[in-house]
Design a protein around this motif. Structure first.
Motif, short mmCIF file in Angstrom:
data_model
loop_
_atom_site.label_atom_id
_atom_site.label_comp_id
_atom_site.label_asym_id
_atom_site.label_seq_id
_atom_site.Cartn_x
_atom_site.Cartn_y
_atom_site.Cartn_z
N ARG A 123 0.38 -5.29 -1.42
CA ARG A 123 -0.64 -4.42 -0.86
C ARG A 123 -1.25 -3.53 -1.94
NH1 ARG A 123 3.09 -1.79 3.76
NH2 ARG A 123 4.44 -1.68 1.95
N THR A 147 -4.65 -7.61 -0.01
CA THR A 147 -3.63 -8.53 0.52
C THR A 147 -4.24 -9.87 0.89
OG1 THR A 147 -2.37 -6.65 1.38
CG2 THR A 147 -1.86 -8.82 2.28
N TYR A 148 -5.37 -9.83 1.60
CA TYR A 148 -6.00 -11.08 2.02
C TYR A 148 -6.51 -11.88 0.82
CZ TYR A 148 -8.81 -14.31 4.81
OH TYR A 148 -9.32 -15.44 5.39
N ASN A 177 -7.22 -1.33 2.58
CA ASN A 177 -6.15 -1.91 1.76
C ASN A 177 -5.79 -3.33 2.20
OD1 ASN A 177 -4.83 -1.28 4.12
ND2 ASN A 177 -3.04 -0.36 3.13
N THR A 178 -6.34 -3.79 3.31
CA THR A 178 -6.12 -5.17 3.74
C THR A 178 -6.85 -6.16 2.83
OG1 THR A 178 -5.95 -4.41 6.04
CG2 THR A 178 -6.31 -6.76 5.71
N ASN A 181 -6.07 4.67 11.77
CA ASN A 181 -7.35 4.13 11.31
C ASN A 181 -8.42 5.22 11.32
OD1 ASN A 181 -5.97 1.70 11.32
ND2 ASN A 181 -6.86 1.02 13.25
N ARG A 217 -6.47 4.74 1.95
CA ARG A 217 -6.09 3.37 2.29
C ARG A 217 -6.28 3.06 3.77
NH1 ARG A 217 0.48 3.54 2.54
NH2 ARG A 217 0.62 5.43 3.78
N ASP A 218 -6.36 4.08 4.62
CA ASP A 218 -6.53 3.86 6.06
C ASP A 218 -8.00 3.84 6.48
OD1 ASP A 218 -3.81 3.69 6.50
OD2 ASP A 218 -3.59 5.85 6.85
N GLN A 261 -11.61 -3.92 9.00
CA GLN A 261 -10.17 -3.77 8.81
C GLN A 261 -9.93 -2.55 7.91
OE1 GLN A 261 -7.69 -5.79 9.98
NE2 GLN A 261 -8.91 -7.44 10.86
N LYS A 262 -8.66 -2.18 7.74
CA LYS A 262 -8.33 -1.14 6.77
C LYS A 262 -8.68 -1.64 5.37
CE LYS A 262 -4.60 1.37 9.09
NZ LYS A 262 -3.18 1.80 8.99
#
Length: 469
Positions: free
Chosen positions: A114, A156-157, A152-153, A349, A137-138, A149-150
């Motif tokens: 992350r 990761t994706y 920080n996603t 969020n 990050r939120d 999305q958040k």
């Protein structure tokens, strides 16, 4: 082989310990602290370490060693097909942006990877200043291929789908950085020219190699449930006061989630990075050549960047800029509830007002002196036309101005007046030009008939009966 380390005497207080240490390392007197962070710390770390090695005459070894730090930017591979390849500005003549990503890596594949920290840094070599904008990050943003999305996603994706998104041969970390950069670009409406990633565990080793960092903890930190590497929890307590933190302690201080808000956590992270940078620049690395290979080794194990740092000419230029950067020419900003309106919250969020985000970006690009010129504007409806102040407020907001909530004027007004209460001549000029107001409607200082100054307001626009939409 390193020389033996002399035994450390026992000190009565942390301040005595710090004072003795400063004397041993012959550090210069501590300058007054500025509430800001300069360039991303890993960028300056690389520059300071590498410039020292270059001066020592081991440039060939440096460029070879730092080749391992350079990562690919798959966004550029796609751009290159269109014949538009981003390059580091020639002789550092053009401003550029670097996205600093703090990466949280776990040994368990199910935990994933992350992005724990996102900081957009704007570097202006021409005028000799730099600025930073931290992104929580939120924050809820639009991520390509995923939707809202958040933020920080995105990393990761991109990490997990690197080859799908950017083609065969793309490394996961390069894919993660690229998608995070694309997401931040869209969120801030600002290009990301380069990416720099640092592994927090690697940062711990960097602090260890330096022998610790000096942190002045403003208030005690208590986290009853700090997560441990074995997926358990421990009680974390760090007392207030000046102290030298080792790598594990500095990392825990920066990453504790349960002691206060996420915005305070961001501030602590910046404090640790500032301390690391101060330690690195204050240790007189040229007199400690034995330490440099260890720092480069730690950087190679924990840092990936798309900056072309294996080029000696680039390194020399950036290092000269970094070393000569005055603290007064650095600004630090963040997206936070004090400066940007929260439109909605859903659990953790956060949905930010786009106009407020745009204002923070404008402050970032305005620089250390121009940022003060960005004025807060209040529109007052003295025309008696229902909804007029709201429509004008919305129009000015869409054009990058910082507006307070519209309201009615204390009394009807036949003439439209634009009044500067706090000395914002450039904003006053821009507003008058945008609204098409004549000199007889613009006041550089409040006239006798002006209403009293309003809270957190620099310029007041009183809409009169003569105002034309």
């Amino acid at each position: 082989m390193r020389p033996p380390v002399p035994p450390r005497p026992a000190y009565q207080t942390a301040r005595e310990r710090v004072a003795v240490r400063r004397g041993v390392t012959q550090r210069p007197p501590r300058r007054q602290r500025h509430g800001c962070l300069s360039l991303p710390v890993l960028t300056l770390a690389v520059l300071v370490v590498v410039s020292g090695l270059l001066v020592l005459g081991v440039g060939r070894w440096v460029t070879g060693a730092l080749g391992g730090l350079e990562g690919d930017d798959p966004r550029r591979a796609q751009t290159a097909l269109a014949g538009d390849v981003l390059q580091l500005p020639a002789d550092l003549r053009q401003p550029f942006n670097v996205l600093l990503i703090g990466v949280d890596r776990r040994d368990d594949p199910e935990d994933g990877v992350r992005s724990d920290t996102l900081i957009l840094t704007h570097v202006n070599p021409v005028d000799g200043w730099a600025g930073m904008l931290a992104i929580p990050r939120d924050s809820m943003v639009t991520i390509p291929n995923l939707g809202v999305q958040k933020v920080n996603t995105a990393y990761t994706y991109g990490f997990n789908n690197a080859t799908t998104l950017y083609g065969e041969g793309t490394r996961p970390e390069d894919g993660g950085g690229a998608l995070a950069a694309e997401t931040v670009e869209a969120f801030l409406n600002l290009s990301v020219d380069y990416i720099a990633q640092i592994d927090f565990q690697g940062f711990e080793y960097l602090v260890k190699t330096l022998g610790g960092v000096t942190i002045d903890v403003e208030r005690p930190l208590l986290d009853p449930a700090y997560p441990t590497e074995d997926y358990g929890y421990e009680r974390l307590f760090i007392p207030a006061g000046l102290q030298i933190m080792d790598g594990p302690t500095a990392l825990k201080y920066a990453r504790s989630r349960h002691s206060s808000s996420d915005f305070d956590r961001s501030a602590r992270q910046q404090q640790v990075l500032r301390a690391f940078l101060a330690e690195l620049r204050g240790r007189n690395l040229l007199a400690q050549a034995a330490l440099l290979p260890d720092l480069v080794r730690d950087l190679e194990a924990s840092v990936t960047t798309t900056l072309p740092i294996s080029d000696p000419a680039t390194i020399r230029g950036l290092a000269a800029f970094a070393q000569g950067l005055d603290g007064g020419r650095i600004i630090s900003l963040s997206i936070n509830p004090s400066d940007v309106t929260v439109v909605a919250e859903d659990g953790s969020n956060i949905y930010w007002d786009p106009a407020g985000v745009a204002t923070q970006v404008a402050r970032l690009l305005a620089g250390p002196t121009g940022g003060d010129e960005l004025a807060r504007i209040q529109v007052l409806n003295g025309a008696g036309v229902r909804g007029l102040a709201g429509r004008v407020t919305a129009r000015l907001t869409s054009q990058g101005f910082d507006l307070n909530q519209p309201t009615d004027a204390p009394a009807p007004s036949a003439q439209t007046m634009l009044i500067d209460y706090t000395g914002r001549p450039e904003s006053l000029r821009r507003l008058a030009e945008t609204l098409g107001l004549g000199p007889d409607q613009v006041y550089a200082t409040p006239p006798a008939s002006a209403p009293p100054p309003l809270f957190q307001t620099d310029i007041v626009l009183i809409l009169g009966e003569d105002f034309v939409e």
